[in-house]
Design a protein around this motif. Structure first.
Motif, PDB file in Angstrom:
ATOM      1  N   LEU A   1       0.827  -1.207   0.000  1.00  0.00           N
ATOM      2  CA  LEU A   1       0.000   0.000   0.000  1.00  0.00           C
ATOM      3  C   LEU A   1       0.861   1.256   0.000  1.00  0.00           C
ATOM      4  N   ASP A   2       2.048   1.169   0.616  1.00  0.00           N
ATOM      5  CA  ASP A   2       2.952   2.324   0.636  1.00  0.00           C
ATOM      6  C   ASP A   2       3.561   2.590  -0.738  1.00  0.00           C
ATOM      7  N   LEU A   3       3.766   1.529  -1.511  1.00  0.00           N
ATOM      8  CA  LEU A   3       4.465   1.663  -2.783  1.00  0.00           C
ATOM      9  C   LEU A   3       3.537   1.907  -3.966  1.00  0.00           C
ATOM     10  N   TYR A   4       2.336   1.346  -3.913  1.00  0.00           N
ATOM     11  CA  TYR A   4       1.476   1.365  -5.095  1.00  0.00           C
ATOM     12  C   TYR A   4       0.096   1.900  -4.748  1.00  0.00           C
ATOM     13  N   ASP A   5      -0.505   2.609  -5.719  1.00  0.00           N
ATOM     14  CA  ASP A   5      -1.856   3.138  -5.553  1.00  0.00           C
ATOM     15  C   ASP A   5      -2.920   2.202  -6.095  1.00  0.00           C
ATOM     16  N   SER A   6      -2.532   1.257  -6.920  1.00  0.00           N
ATOM     17  CA  SER A   6      -3.496   0.346  -7.522  1.00  0.00           C
ATOM     18  C   SER A   6      -2.758  -0.872  -8.064  1.00  0.00           C
ATOM     19  N   VAL A   7      -3.537  -1.890  -8.423  1.00  0.00           N
ATOM     20  CA  VAL A   7      -2.942  -3.077  -9.044  1.00  0.00           C
ATOM     21  C   VAL A   7      -2.381  -2.720 -10.415  1.00  0.00           C
ATOM     22  N   ASP A   8      -3.023  -1.783 -11.101  1.00  0.00           N
ATOM     23  CA  ASP A   8      -2.493  -1.358 -12.401  1.00  0.00           C
ATOM     24  C   ASP A   8      -1.092  -0.771 -12.257  1.00  0.00           C
ATOM     25  N   GLU A   9      -0.849  -0.051 -11.150  1.00  0.00           N
ATOM     26  CA  GLU A   9       0.483   0.492 -10.934  1.00  0.00           C
ATOM     27  C   GLU A   9       1.489  -0.628 -10.653  1.00  0.00           C
ATOM     28  N   ILE A  10       1.062  -1.657  -9.927  1.00  0.00           N
ATOM     29  CA  ILE A  10       1.928  -2.826  -9.728  1.00  0.00           C
ATOM     30  C   ILE A  10       2.310  -3.408 -11.085  1.00  0.00           C
ATOM     31  N   ARG A  11       1.319  -3.525 -11.969  1.00  0.00           N
ATOM     32  CA  ARG A  11       1.577  -4.084 -13.297  1.00  0.00           C
ATOM     33  C   ARG A  11       2.491  -3.184 -14.107  1.00  0.00           C
ATOM     34  N   SER A  12       2.344  -1.863 -13.935  1.00  0.00           N
ATOM     35  CA  SER A  12       3.167  -0.941 -14.719  1.00  0.00           C
ATOM     36  C   SER A  12       4.645  -1.111 -14.409  1.00  0.00           C
ATOM     37  N   TYR A  13       4.958  -1.601 -13.208  1.00  0.00           N
ATOM     38  CA  TYR A  13       6.352  -1.878 -12.848  1.00  0.00           C
ATOM     39  C   TYR A  13       6.746  -3.312 -13.200  1.00  0.00           C
ATOM     40  N   GLY A  14       5.831  -4.046 -13.832  1.00  0.00           N
ATOM     41  CA  GLY A  14       6.128  -5.430 -14.188  1.00  0.00           C
ATOM     42  C   GLY A  14       6.265  -6.336 -12.982  1.00  0.00           C
ATOM     43  N   GLN A  15       5.634  -5.954 -11.871  1.00  0.00           N
ATOM     44  CA  GLN A  15       5.817  -6.684 -10.619  1.00  0.00           C
ATOM     45  C   GLN A  15       4.714  -7.716 -10.403  1.00  0.00           C
ATOM     46  N   THR A  16       5.117  -8.867  -9.887  1.00  0.00           N
ATOM     47  CA  THR A  16       4.183  -9.921  -9.494  1.00  0.00           C
ATOM     48  C   THR A  16       4.334 -10.152  -7.993  1.00  0.00           C
ATOM     49  N   ILE A  17       3.239 -10.004  -7.258  1.00  0.00           N
ATOM     50  CA  ILE A  17       3.251 -10.196  -5.815  1.00  0.00           C
ATOM     51  C   ILE A  17       2.205 -11.251  -5.459  1.00  0.00           C
ATOM     52  N   VAL A  18       2.634 -12.288  -4.783  1.00  0.00           N
ATOM     53  CA  VAL A  18       1.749 -13.363  -4.337  1.00  0.00           C
ATOM     54  C   VAL A  18       1.835 -13.431  -2.820  1.00  0.00           C
ATOM     55  N   TYR A  19       0.700 -13.435  -2.153  1.00  0.00           N
ATOM     56  CA  TYR A  19       0.737 -13.550  -0.693  1.00  0.00           C
ATOM     57  C   TYR A  19      -0.148 -14.699  -0.223  1.00  0.00           C
ATOM     58  N   ALA A  20       0.218 -15.252   0.901  1.00  0.00           N
ATOM     59  CA  ALA A  20      -0.554 -16.317   1.541  1.00  0.00           C
ATOM     60  C   ALA A  20      -0.641 -15.993   3.028  1.00  0.00           C
ATOM     61  N   VAL A  21      -1.843 -16.047   3.572  1.00  0.00           N
ATOM     62  CA  VAL A  21      -2.065 -15.709   4.976  1.00  0.00           C
ATOM     63  C   VAL A  21      -2.565 -16.948   5.703  1.00  0.00           C
ATOM     64  N   HIS A  22      -1.752 -17.458   6.626  1.00  0.00           N
ATOM     65  CA  HIS A  22      -2.150 -18.608   7.445  1.00  0.00           C
ATOM     66  C   HIS A  22      -3.105 -18.130   8.538  1.00  0.00           C
ATOM     67  N   ASP A  23      -4.000 -18.996   8.956  1.00  0.00           N
ATOM     68  CA  ASP A  23      -5.023 -18.589   9.930  1.00  0.00           C
ATOM     69  C   ASP A  23      -4.513 -18.508  11.356  1.00  0.00           C
ATOM     70  N   ARG A  24      -3.547 -19.355  11.742  1.00  0.00           N
ATOM     71  CA  ARG A  24      -3.264 -19.444  13.179  1.00  0.00           C
ATOM     72  C   ARG A  24      -1.795 -19.690  13.548  1.00  0.00           C
ATOM     73  N   ILE A  25      -0.946 -20.093  12.636  1.00  0.00           N
ATOM     74  CA  ILE A  25       0.414 -20.477  13.019  1.00  0.00           C
ATOM     75  C   ILE A  25       1.162 -19.281  13.602  1.00  0.00           C
ATOM     76  N   GLY A  26       2.023 -19.536  14.584  1.00  0.00           N
ATOM     77  CA  GLY A  26       2.801 -18.470  15.199  1.00  0.00           C
ATOM     78  C   GLY A  26       4.004 -18.086  14.353  1.00  0.00           C
ATOM     79  N   HIS A  27       4.768 -17.111  14.851  1.00  0.00           N
ATOM     80  CA  HIS A  27       5.873 -16.552  14.070  1.00  0.00           C
ATOM     81  C   HIS A  27       6.896 -17.623  13.688  1.00  0.00           C
ATOM     82  N   LEU A  28       7.370 -18.377  14.665  1.00  0.00           N
ATOM     83  CA  LEU A  28       8.393 -19.375  14.357  1.00  0.00           C
ATOM     84  C   LEU A  28       7.848 -20.495  13.490  1.00  0.00           C
TER      85      LEU A  28
END
Length: 734
Positions: free
Chosen positions: A339-366
């Motif tokens: 959110l700090d770097l990009y204003d929209s997904v189109d802006e992400i695309r304009s930099y040719g960037q691919t970002i994939v995220y996965a959010v686990h429901d409960r596992i701790g940091h380690l």
């Protein structure tokens, strides 16, 4: 119900024997832990890797020496490594503990990467930093390491996949922003990049810097250590986040399961107690620039030569793996840099960037980089399907996982036990996870200004006296007396009062009499433990609430904000990365180039464009589709000659054409096709096969496939033509 005196007495006698034996075995485990600690710290290069390794490059021998090393992980005899696959490089965090946690068992990041056939390298570190070593020196060393890895694998399809665990993640991204050509996909596991982010009432650790008055205390600790910062203090911060586990649960779990838990406990404690040090300058940079200053995502960090570190310069796909159960790096700190770097997904695309995220429901940091379950699922899927991620069209995606058993369509195309799917997302999906409002941002900005002021005052008024009084001998004594080290030392070989323990414990093991599971005193013991845990959790929650309220009250004060130069009455815009007109001009130029290439290309270009057009309606990519493409690449002579990098470039070019002008991209599609109808039919059959690899199409996707059928001048689907069940070419002739 009558009280059974006989059972009570029997249970009491059995529990007394059992509890006494467990206590002796518990103390003996503490003794073994102390001996293990002594043996571990006596090694010249202590680590907890469960694999043999060969040293490839020693950072101490570089022109700017550092205490980092690059090692090749030697696969076990049962594992076969494919030299044509891209290597994996695992970078462990230097956050107070020693190296090796990324590969301390078979079900680990290293283990699953090698099981998928990838050569593996490990970037670790020695216990003590080299004199004068800086964070930038470490970055230069890691660049040399990656150059060595690339040169050792000339036949690999793609640059190395680099995994940065925890604090190694921000170090990896900083290097990738400066030297993007060295990286394949980057996996950030539990890595904080946006340090102020979080949710009110849930993420209290981010308030610590402000509550301590800023980074002056970090400077004081480094000065008192004669220029060395003891990493045990960082481990202590982790311990303080969960007092119930630190003070009770961890040891009670060992005591209550003493017959089965010892080896697992000792294995983890070997890493947890392997404390390392940092140079004072290194930790000062980390605290000032990252944790309190939050300067990474907005591009305010500069190298010694003045180069701004802009994460938008990264050209490799970035995979972010985080968890809602992580109180060290919550999802907001792992993701809000987007959110700090990009204003929209189109802006992400304009930099040719691919970002994939996965959010686990409960596992701790380690657990993000230690848990065997996570290794067998998320990390295994990332390793097995890293080429999918590398060729994904630019944009923002969420990786989801479903059991292979639930995949009805083409399960033979699934490489593991889970089906990974990358679903298209928008920035609103990240915002929906929660985060700061503008008042919160103003408070953290105030805390950063106060930290700068306090640090300047400390350096002017106090630091000269501390440095004059500090000396290496006193600093070493302070480190040895740290409470976290003492808990190991007290049970070590130098304690003469423990000489009786080993023979007694051996005798207890021979005469072990565990109480029955239904023993009423065992149940009472668990109830007491639950009350202790609840009390400690209540204390933690109270302390966290008071900390948050104190931070918000102090740094939300209009008077304090005004005093440090932040106008509390004016609209506040969170700091974000600067926008570049040069980048905008480059994008417009590139759009012009792509427009001129709509009708250029061949059959392969047409197939990729068609696949993308159909796939865009499904807003996601399934690993089965890519596996189908992988198998088809092996069959086609032209595709077989094309490298993965060339295929990635082709895919991105066709994707951008569809984004720029979809109607024109479709209108010119027949220009790419050969006049031979049989070749067109065969090509469309491949498009149809890949498009339906994850299951039958419906809705808009099905309609788009029919559009492509018309463009390829293919026959209508089966059932719509009287000749019946015939191949496409035969239906055309009919």
């Amino acid at each position: 119900m009558l009280f059974n005196t006989s059972n009570f007495v029997t249970d009491a006698a059995a529990y007394t024997i059992d509890a006494g034996q467990r206590w002796i075995l518990f103390l003996d485990t503490m003794r073994r832990r102390g001996l293990q600690y002594e043996e571990h710290i006596a090694q010249s290069a202590p680590h907890v890797l469960d694999y043999d390794a060969d040293l490839v490059c020693d950072g101490r021998e570089l022109p700017r020496p550092v205490n980092y090393i690059l090692a090749l992980i030697l696969p076990p005899p049962s594992v076969v490594v494919d030299e044509s696959k891209r290597p994996f490089v695992i970078v462990d965090p230097r956050a107070g503990h020693g190296p090796g946690i990324g590969g301390f068992k078979a079900d680990s990041e290293i283990g699953v990467a090698m099981a998928a056939g990838h050569p593996c390298y490990f970037i670790g570190f020695l216990p003590d930093a080299m004199p004068g070593q800086t964070i930038q020196d470490v970055a230069h060393a890691e660049a040399v390491f990656l150059e060595r890895v690339i040169s050792r694998h000339p036949k690999a399809e793609g640059k190395p996949c680099v995994i940065g665990n925890c604090q190694a993640g921000w170090a990896v991204t900083m290097l990738a922003a400066i030297r993007p050509e060295l990286f394949g996909p980057i996996i950030l596991a539990g890595s904080p990049l946006s340090y102020w982010a979080g949710v009110k009432g849930q993420n209290p650790m981010r308030y610590s810097g402000g509550l301590l008055g800023g980074s002056w205390l970090t400077a004081l600790t480094g000065d008192a250590g004669a220029g060395t910062f003891d990493g045990a203090w960082l481990v202590q911060n982790f311990e303080n986040q969960n007092p119930a586990n630190t003070l009770w649960t961890k040891h009670y779990n060992l005591y209550s399961k003493i017959d089965t838990e010892v080896e697992r406990y000792l294995g983890f404690e070997k890493w947890w107690g392997g404390h390392v040090t940092l140079n004072a300058e290194e930790i000062q940079f980390i605290v000032d620039e990252l944790f309190i200053g939050n300067k990474l995502a907005c591009g305010d960090i500069r190298t010694a030569d003045g180069t701004s570190i802009d994460l938008r310069n990264i050209r490799s796909p970035i995979v972010v793996f985080c968890s809602k159960g992580d109180n060290i790096t919550p999802p907001q700190q792992a993701l809000d840099w987007i959110l700090d770097l990009y204003d929209s997904v189109d802006e992400i695309r304009s930099y040719g960037q691919t970002i994939v995220y996965a959010v686990h429901d409960r596992i701790g940091h380690l657990g993000i980089f230690v848990s065997a379950g996570v290794a067998r699922k998320e990390h295994d899927e990332f390793a097995s399907n890293i080429d999918i991620i590398d060729v994904l069209p630019p944009g923002l995606y969420e990786a989801t996982f479903e059991p292979k058993a639930e995949a009805d369509a083409n399960p033979d195309l699934v490489t593991g036990d889970w089906v990974m799917r990358c679903e298209a997302r928008t920035l609103d999906d990240i915002r929906a996870l929660g985060g700061n409002d503008l008042d919160d941002e103003r408070r953290f900005a105030t805390a950063a200004r106060v930290s700068e002021t306090n640090l300047s005052l400390y350096r002017a008024l106090v630091q000269p006296w501390i440095k004059a009084a500090a000396n290496p001998i006193a600093a070493e004594a302070m480190r040895n007396l740290h409470p976290l080290r003492l808990q190991y030392e007290l049970f070590g070989s130098r304690n003469p009062f423990l000489s009786w323990l080993e023979p007694t414990a051996n005798q207890v093991r021979e005469e072990r009499q565990p109480a029955a599971a239904d023993n009423i005193f065992l149940k009472a013991q668990d109830m007491v433990s639950d009350h202790i845990v609840n009390a400690l959790d209540g204390w933690r929650q109270l302390a966290e609430t008071m900390s948050e309220q104190t931070f918000r009250a102090v740094y939300g004060s209009p008077l304090l904000q005004s005093a440090v130069g932040i106008d509390p009455s004016s609209p506040y815009r969170p700091r974000s990365a600067a926008r570049s007109k040069l980048h905008d001009e480059f994008v417009q130029k590139r759009i012009g180039e792509l427009r001129g290439g709509f009708g250029r290309g061949g059959l392969l270009h047409a197939c990729v464009r068609a696949l993308l057009y159909v796939g865009m309606a499904r807003e996601g990519v399934d690993e089965r589709s890519f596996e189908a493409i992988r198998r088809l690449r092996k069959q086609g002579e032209q595709a077989r000659r094309m490298t993965l990098s060339e295929f990635k470039s082709l895919t991105r070019e066709q994707f951008f054409m569809l984004l720029i002008d979809q109607s024109e991209a479709l209108r010119t599609l027949p220009d790419l096709l050969p006049p031979d109808h049989e070749a067109r039919d065969a090509a469309f059959a491949l498009v149809e096969q890949v498009s339906t690899a994850r299951g039958a199409l419906s809705g808009e996707a099905a309609g788009r496939l029919e559009e492509i059928r018309a463009q390829f001048e293919a026959a209508p689907p089966l059932g719509a033509n009287p000749p019946g069940n015939l191949p496409i070419a035969a239906r055309r002739r009919a």
